[in-house]
Design a protein around this motif. Structure first.
Motif, PDB file in Angstrom:
ATOM      1  N   ALA C  15       0.852  -1.193   0.000  1.00 12.46           N
ATOM      2  CA  ALA C  15       0.000   0.000   0.000  1.00 12.46           C
ATOM      3  C   ALA C  15       0.883   1.238   0.000  1.00 12.46           C
ATOM      4  CB  ALA C  15      -0.919  -0.012   1.217  1.00 12.46           C
ATOM      5  N   GLY C  16       1.964   1.174   0.786  1.00 16.72           N
ATOM      6  CA  GLY C  16       2.899   2.301   0.806  1.00 16.72           C
ATOM      7  C   GLY C  16       3.517   2.525  -0.564  1.00 16.72           C
ATOM      8  N   ALA C  18       2.223   1.690  -3.406  1.00 17.91           N
ATOM      9  CA  ALA C  18       1.176   2.220  -4.284  1.00 17.91           C
ATOM     10  C   ALA C  18       1.042   3.729  -4.080  1.00 17.91           C
ATOM     11  CB  ALA C  18      -0.149   1.518  -4.009  1.00 17.91           C
ATOM     12  N   VAL C  19       1.081   4.144  -2.809  1.00 15.59           N
ATOM     13  CA  VAL C  19       0.989   5.582  -2.532  1.00 15.59           C
ATOM     14  C   VAL C  19       2.180   6.308  -3.137  1.00 15.59           C
ATOM     15  CG1 VAL C  19       1.145   7.268  -0.691  1.00 15.59           C
ATOM     16  CG2 VAL C  19      -0.441   5.370  -0.497  1.00 15.59           C
ATOM     17  N   LEU C  21       3.992   5.443  -5.733  1.00 16.36           N
ATOM     18  CA  LEU C  21       3.809   5.517  -7.184  1.00 16.36           C
ATOM     19  C   LEU C  21       2.819   6.613  -7.539  1.00 16.36           C
ATOM     20  CD1 LEU C  21       3.504   1.924  -8.679  1.00 16.36           C
ATOM     21  CD2 LEU C  21       5.072   3.732  -9.315  1.00 16.36           C
ATOM     22  N   PHE C  22       1.735   6.658  -6.772  1.00 15.32           N
ATOM     23  CA  PHE C  22       0.686   7.637  -7.041  1.00 15.32           C
ATOM     24  C   PHE C  22       1.243   9.054  -6.878  1.00 15.32           C
ATOM     25  CE2 PHE C  22      -3.069  10.131  -6.151  1.00 15.32           C
ATOM     26  CZ  PHE C  22      -3.952   9.646  -7.095  1.00 15.32           C
ATOM     27  N   PHE C  23       2.026   9.262  -5.816  1.00 19.75           N
ATOM     28  CA  PHE C  23       2.607  10.594  -5.604  1.00 19.75           C
ATOM     29  C   PHE C  23       3.537  10.952  -6.755  1.00 19.75           C
ATOM     30  CE2 PHE C  23       2.218  11.743  -0.857  1.00 19.75           C
ATOM     31  CZ  PHE C  23       0.901  11.371  -0.888  1.00 19.75           C
ATOM     32  N   TRP C  24       4.323   9.948  -7.183  1.00 21.73           N
ATOM     33  CA  TRP C  24       5.224  10.216  -8.311  1.00 21.73           C
ATOM     34  C   TRP C  24       4.391  10.669  -9.510  1.00 21.73           C
ATOM     35  CZ3 TRP C  24       5.805   8.866 -13.318  1.00 21.73           C
ATOM     36  CH2 TRP C  24       7.025   9.179 -13.918  1.00 21.73           C
ATOM     37  N   ALA C  25       3.299   9.949  -9.734  1.00 23.50           N
ATOM     38  CA  ALA C  25       2.462  10.268 -10.894  1.00 23.50           C
ATOM     39  C   ALA C  25       1.867  11.666 -10.764  1.00 23.50           C
ATOM     40  CB  ALA C  25       1.360   9.229 -11.051  1.00 23.50           C
ATOM     41  N   VAL C  26       1.411  12.016  -9.558  1.00 19.01           N
ATOM     42  CA  VAL C  26       0.838  13.357  -9.372  1.00 19.01           C
ATOM     43  C   VAL C  26       1.911  14.410  -9.602  1.00 19.01           C
ATOM     44  CG1 VAL C  26      -0.153  14.929  -7.697  1.00 19.01           C
ATOM     45  CG2 VAL C  26      -0.962  12.593  -7.801  1.00 19.01           C
ATOM     46  N   ASN C  27       3.092  14.181  -9.017  1.00 21.73           N
ATOM     47  CA  ASN C  27       4.155  15.178  -9.140  1.00 21.73           C
ATOM     48  C   ASN C  27       4.632  15.325 -10.578  1.00 21.73           C
ATOM     49  OD1 ASN C  27       4.102  15.714  -6.460  1.00 21.73           O
ATOM     50  ND2 ASN C  27       5.738  14.293  -5.934  1.00 21.73           N
ATOM     51  N   GLN C  30       0.862  13.437 -14.251  1.00 25.07           N
ATOM     52  CA  GLN C  30       0.239  12.377 -15.042  1.00 25.07           C
ATOM     53  C   GLN C  30      -1.284  12.470 -15.023  1.00 25.07           C
ATOM     54  OE1 GLN C  30       1.870  10.056 -16.915  1.00 25.07           O
ATOM     55  NE2 GLN C  30       3.725  11.149 -16.409  1.00 25.07           N
ATOM     56  N   PHE C  31      -1.841  13.218 -14.080  1.00 25.13           N
ATOM     57  CA  PHE C  31      -3.304  13.264 -13.982  1.00 25.13           C
ATOM     58  C   PHE C  31      -3.867  14.615 -14.415  1.00 25.13           C
ATOM     59  CE2 PHE C  31      -2.070  10.310 -10.496  1.00 25.13           C
ATOM     60  CZ  PHE C  31      -2.446   9.170 -11.170  1.00 25.13           C
TER      61      PHE C  31
END
Lengths: 740, 478, 57
Positions: C15-16, C18-19, C21-27, C30-31
């Motif tokens: 889960a960590g 995943a978080v 990866l998600f932060f990387w994508a936001v930074n 990507q969204f």
């Protein structure tokens, strides 16, 4: 604005567009008009990405902007711009203070918090589920203990990171002595988490890590959706500042021209404005005669003729040929900048008044706290061992989950319904104010009226048949989205040919090849004839072909809109910058008693303030830049589809489908507020009903969690009961003709 | 399209959008090598499977030591998993990643090393299993651990290569396919490690890990790679972008939230704790959200072009793959419910389910991907008749197979519930085993046709099938 | 139950990740634009058979 790329080596200009960052790189915001095509977007993105020294790119398609962070040592701005031009996307750098801080940052932070809350709330629920199931199939104590700790571990990121905005807002609210809904939310989170941690450490008592994580996630979701709608709106509004030119052409004494930065201009200097460009400063006309289109600022959709010595405002577009100005005030001190400052100030003033939830929330939080204290006191007296658990149970049961959801659920539903009915809401809180509006101020030109062609008065020349001339005009007019062109395009005509090689000339008209002949449609000057404000002209290379006279006509939906608003007790008034006679006729046609003519932006603002001073909730409907300040100050503001960007940037409601949406929105807002009140009553009833059991120590945590979910669900389902009324049937085009 | 071409030519060569012709050929060679390897393992693995199917009807047929059911069954499952499906999906992943990133491959050498490692693992695993060396009865991880380590090394090499390729992409955005591919690889590396490490593999712990591994291997390895392939191949074939990119992004991230605890439901009614099973059931229901979202996205992308299935066989394969994903995943969720599980688990129904997902979904996706992309890479189309024959043989075969086993499995389960003697359930199953054999023969025949088609798309004489990319619709002309 | 002591922390660690990866994508933005990337698969190597003219109008 076609600026030679080489200009962007000048320090004075670079200072204006490049923002230094802490990491040593610089950031520039480019306006790229060509961003409508997805292929274009990717193309530009790939070209920029491939440049050496580019660190990151962010495109905002709605605002037609590209934000590039790059290394100025390795990549001069000129190369960046040249690369854009090679990709077919001419880019214009924007002033960095005008573009503000990166708008995506708040949204990104909210997205991160939402993801953390979602992922870890799911984990916490899974661990809690195990414990709940333990109530059915006994769980061995070691495992149960392990899972309590796991719940704690997974709730830490949610409470410690994701819920941060609630604490921040709550603190800010307390400091400003205006505690809002965030105070009970933050308090509930903090208290319940602390109690659950204490119980996890003690190894006995109830824990609520799942409920608290889910609570945070659901509230964050509501807020994120609201924030996203606002960000999209801001992107639209950003386009407004782009009208201010950064470059100017200074004319020297010997008549030669030099391109300089607009800020470098000094009062007294002479500036040349090419046809189709905007004036870079306020100035006095130095040419003999000129026609300018100030529609970006005044909403006046026709070009106005000026003679030497007249004042011209910055941002006005030169129509029918170039003009020269003598600089009076620079861009920074220009009337346009002043208008923007006034608008921004008005908006800030309104922002402080803000949230209607505050008093209700305040009462709520005090009641809950009092109840918790009472429970604690009671059990300390009766049975101190149970005091802690019972107090926590009260806090959980009284936790304002449903209460906190009540408003977002209602607002989200209303916004979705309204957007389906052609009303775009850019500030969700406006729905609340809209339900209470009791005074409406309308702008006239462009808002209640629209330009219309008078087909039977069309004159033709050189033996062209009227129908033929109309067909040609329609062919050209439908290529443009300008309100006047749209008025022509609406004329019913058969067999309209397709125009080729169409070119839109800003402030001029449309140019293109129709039936094999190059033609122009536009203002008299553009079409090559003398001044004539009351008509559009169609011409070919040999000269004019037809004169298409224009009239001002009351919009088809205006009358119904005003009547509907008056029927629900909204006092309507007309506040216009136009001449008294015209304002009076329109007011009479629409049955509006109160009207004011020749109103400057500051006067309009004063009307709003006056109404608010006597306790009225004021709605302003306008479409011009001169309405912007009034729009920003109003409790609710609305603007029809063809409004100028500055007006759109400050409007709460956009009405692309016309004024009919306004009474509809008002009715829906009232209904939404009813449902909101119901939701609040329901959540309070639930809390009050369940609290005694909690206080008696009779509510186990799984029941509290189910109750919390059920009451939240009830609130959401109840919000779905808001339905839009059937769109009122638009009356057949009643033509109230008014020649101007 | 003219604009697209311009855009490519205007990119400076340093981080060029696509590689030089030589680099394109290199990518094509790698894709070809992976596909041919995979085809070999498909033929071998399903030949073994066919033999197994007939052993149900004729248990004494070829009963030598090296050909017993107990040895051949893991050879069949491991070879189609790690030989065929993995190698084929990795080959497609290389092509999809390189193309959707608009760049060239980071290292062709690494890609070749990876292929060798995959093949060495599969060969060694097959030999070891047939000689009787295995790691107990841990389903899908029977290979001895040194061999599994070789497979793990292949994964690491591949993910390194893919990440380095994505890092040099031409656009800011990483296309959704690559998110699925990388997500699948990273997750699989983790579960492979979990499954290899020996310390906690005792007693019930072993059972729990087994369920965890078994399900995650299917759900977090084959599924994301196949979905990533869908997100590239379907738009490519239809010449039309995916219906909703945002929905795809949402489905990807929801997947990550729900999947982790799924495995436990394989052991309902086992001595594992009741709560672990219930949790797994609830997660299975939660999984429906991304499954429905994803399938809707693919089907809506195909909207209005269903008639195109007839014209375009790649699309037909992809369409069946999407249906297999939808039906198989929904069936998996339904099966996880305790009352149904009581009847179906441990019966042949489960075999039907695993063939529906691994064959109806993953294998059809692989074939759709290969028919859609391999001709683009090599410039050679297969024959129209060959692809049609492959499609119908495989579709009819798998339908017979799954339907007969689903009915048979239910009969079997009901027999057990009624407490009939075990041999009675075996007798009741006989006709269904026969039909399963018939389905198996058709499927195996289709694989031979597939091998022929692969030959025409790579080394042999190209056939008369049209380009996999469909004509844009009429409306585009305006 | 030893397996749990491994599986559950792994779940949390994942889960960590995943978080992360998600932060990387936001930074890495990507969204920010969820519409444009959808045409990435159609950008490379245009279909060679015929010059179809769906160029922007």
């Amino acid at each position: 604005m076609s600026a030679p790329v080489e200009l962007w080596t000048r320090p004075a200009l670079l200072d204006q567009v490049l923002r230094s960052r802490r990491d040593g790189r610089v950031e520039v915001v480019l306006r790229v008009a060509a961003l409508a095509q997805p292929r274009r977007v990717l193309q530009l993105e790939q070209v920029l990405h491939a440049l050496p020294g580019v660190a990151s790119i962010a495109l905002c398609i709605a605002a037609r902007r590209v934000r590039v962070v790059f290394d100025a040592e390795r990549l001069p701005l000129t190369q960046l711009l040249a690369a854009c031009a090679r990709a077919g996307c001419v880019a214009q750098p924007l002033q960095h203070d005008a573009s503000g801080a990166a708008p995506g940052i708040a949204l990104n932070a909210s997205l991160k918090r939402l993801a953390v809350a979602g992922i870890f709330a799911m984990q916490a629920m899974m661990f809690a589920l195990v414990l709940y199931l333990g109530a059915v199939n006994p769980l061995d104590p070691t495992t149960a203990h392990l899972f309590r700790w796991l719940g704690l571990v997974s709730a830490i990121p949610v409470v410690g990171y994701a819920a941060w905005p609630f604490y921040r807002e709550a603190l800010a609210g307390m400091r400003a002595r205006r505690p809002g809904i965030d105070v009970p939310v933050a308090l509930a989170i903090a208290c319940i988490f602390a109690a659950s941690v204490a119980n996890a450490l003690r190894g006995s008592g109830e824990i609520y890590f799942d409920s608290i994580s889910m609570f945070v996630f659901v509230l964050l979701l509501g807020r994120h959706l609201e924030l996203r709608a606002q960000a999209r709106h801001r992107a639209d509004g950003d386009a407004a500042t782009d009208a201010l030119p950064l470059l100017a052409q200074r004319r020297h004494a010997d008549g030669t021209l030099e391109t300089v930065a607009a800020v470098e201009l000094v009062p007294g200097e002479r500036v040349h404005v090419p046809e189709g460009d905007a004036a870079p400063c306020d100035g006095v006309l130095a040419s003999e005669r000129a026609r300018v289109d100030a529609s970006r600022w005044s909403g006046e959709s026709r070009a106005v003729g000026h003679a030497r010595g007249d004042r011209i405002a910055a941002g006005s577009v030169a129509v029918d040929g170039p003009l020269d100005l003598r600089v009076e005030r620079t861009l920074a001190t220009s009337s346009v900048a002043a208008l923007e400052r006034m608008t921004a100030a008005a908006q800030r003033a309104r922002g402080l008044v803000g949230d209607d939830d505050a008093p209700a929330a305040r009462r709520f939080v005090w009641r809950v706290l009092a109840l918790a204290v009472a429970t604690c006191a009671f059990w300390l007296w009766r049975d101190p061992a149970r005091a802690f658990d019972a107090t926590v149970a009260v806090l959980v049961v009284a936790c304002p989950c449903a209460f906190g959801l009540a408003a977002p659920a209602v607002l989200t539903r209303s916004l979705a319904l309204l957007s389906r009915r052609g009303v775009l809401v850019t500030r969700a809180a406006a729905v609340r104010a809209l339900a209470r509006v009791d005074r409406a101020l309308f702008d006239k030109t462009g808002t209640l009226t629209e330009p219309a062609l008078q087909p039977d008065r069309v004159e033709t020349f050189r033996g062209v048949a009227r129908e033929t001339a109309l067909r040609w005009a329609v062919a050209l007019a439908r290529e443009s989205s300008h309100p006047v062109a749209q008025a022509i395009a609406r004329v019913p005509a058969d067999g309209v040919p397709l125009a080729h090689g169409v070119e839109i000339v800003a402030g001029g008209g449309v140019r293109g090849v129709v039936d094999g002949r190059p033609m122009r449609l536009g203002h008299a000057g553009f079409a090559g004839t003398d001044c004539d404000d009351a008509a559009l002209w169609l011409a070919d290379a040999q000269g004019p072909l037809a004169r298409l006279p224009l009239a001002e006509r009351v919009r088809a939906d205006a009358s119904a809109c005003i009547k509907a608003l008056q029927a629900v007790g909204v006092a309507c008034a007309l506040v216009s910058g136009d001449a008294p006679t015209r304002v009076r006729t329109v007011a009479a046609a629409l049955g509006i008693a109160g009207w004011h003519a020749r109103q400057a932006p500051a006067d309009k603002l004063a009307h709003v303030r006056a109404g608010q001073a006597v306790g009225q909730v004021v709605l302003v409907v306008g479409d011009g830049g001169n309405d912007a300040a009034a729009l920003a100050a109003a409790d609710v503001s609305a603007t029809p589809g063809g409004a100028v960007e500055l007006a759109r940037a400050h409007a709460d409601l956009l009405l692309p489908a016309g004024l009919a949406g306004l009474p509809l929105a008002r009715a829906l807002a009232e209904r939404a507020m009813q449902v909101l009140a119901q939701n609040r009553r329901w959540s309070l009833a639930w809390n009050l009903g369940a609290v005694p059991f909690a206080a008696a120590g009779l509510v186990p945590p799984w029941l509290a969690a189910i109750g919390m979910s059920a009451s939240s669900l009830a609130v959401v389902l109840n919000s779905l009961r808001i339905r839009a009324a059937r769109a009122p049937h638009a009356p057949p085009m009643a033509l109230h003709e008014r020649t101007t | 399209m003219a604009v697209a071409a311009q855009s490519l030519s205007s990119v400076p060569p340093s981080r060029a959008a696509t590689g030089s012709p030589e680099e394109d050929r290199e990518l094509s060679r790698i894709f070809t090598a992976y596909t041919i390897s995979a085809t070999f393992w498909l033929l071998f693995g399903t030949a073994v499977g066919l033999l197994l199917a007939f052993k149900f009807g004729a248990p004494d047929f070829w009963a030598a030591k090296y050909l017993t059911f107990g040895r051949l069954r893991p050879i069949h499952t491991n070879d189609v998993f790690y030989g065929f499906a993995s190698i084929a999906l990795v080959g497609c992943a290389y092509y999809v990643t390189v193309r959707s990133c608009g760049t060239r491959l980071y290292s062709a050498t690494l890609a070749r090393i990876g292929l060798w490692l995959f093949n060495i693992a599969a060969v060694a695993g097959t030999i070891a299993l047939d000689l009787g060396y295995n790691w107990g009865d841990l389903e899908y991880r029977e290979w001895p651990w040194p061999i599994r380590l070789v497979f793990f090394a292949a994964l690491v090499v591949t993910v390194w290569n893919l990440l380095a390729t994505i890092a040099r992409r031409a656009s800011k955005d990483i296309y959704l396919s690559n998110w699925y591919i990388i997500g699948g690889f990273l997750w699989t590396c983790v579960i492979c490690l979990v499954a290899i490490l020996p310390w906690y593999q005792k007693g019930l712990g072993q059972v729990a890990i087994s369920g965890y591994f078994m399900h995650n291997a299917v759900g977090m390895w084959f599924t994301p790679l196949a979905l990533g392939l869908f997100y590239y191949a379907i738009p490519k074939v239809l010449n039309r972008p995916i219906y909703s990119y945002a929905l795809g992004v949402l489905a990807f991230w929801t997947n990550l939230i729900f999947y982790p605890m799924l495995g436990g439901h394989h052991f309902l009614f086992s001595p594992l704790p009741w709560w672990l099973q219930t949790t797994a059931i609830i997660c299975s229901v939660g999984m429906l959200v991304p499954v429905l979202g994803g399938s809707a996205n693919y089907l809506l992308t195909m909207r209005g072009r269903y008639h195109g299935r007839i014209e375009s066989y790649p699309l037909a394969f992809l369409f069946i793959g999407v249906l297999g994903y939808l039906i198989g995943s929904t069936q998996g969720t339904v099966e996880a419910l305790r009352s149904l599980q009581a009847a179906w688990h441990f019966t042949s129904f489960t075999v039907g389910h695993s063939h529906l997902t691994m064959y109806g979904f993953v294998t059809f996706a692989v074939w759709g991907g290969i028919y859609a992309l391999l001709p683009l890479a090599t410039g050679k189309n297969p024959g129209r008749f060959g692809v049609a024959l492959h499609f119908w043989l495989a579709l009819v075969g798998v339908s017979i197979y799954v339907i007969s086993l689903s009915i048979g499995g239910t009969v079997q389960g009901l027999d057990w519930i009624r407490g009939k003697p075990f041999i009675q359930s075996v007798i009741d199953m006989e006709p269904y085993y026969l039909w399963r054999g018939v389905g198996g023969i058709l499927m195996f025949l289709s694989h031979i046709v597939f091998a022929w088609n692969v030959w025409r798309m790579t080394k042999g004489q190209p056939g008369n099938a049209p380009s996999p990319i469909m004509e844009p619709e009429g409306e585009a002309a305006a | 139950m030893n397996a749990l002591l491994i599986l559950v922390p792994i779940t949390l660690v994942l889960a960590g990740i995943a978080v992360g990866l998600f932060f990387w994508a936001v930074n890495h933005a990507q969204f920010e634009d969820l519409d444009t990337p959808k045409i990435l698969p159609l950008l490379d190597a245009a279909p060679p058979r015929h010059g179809n003219d769906d160029a922007p109008r």
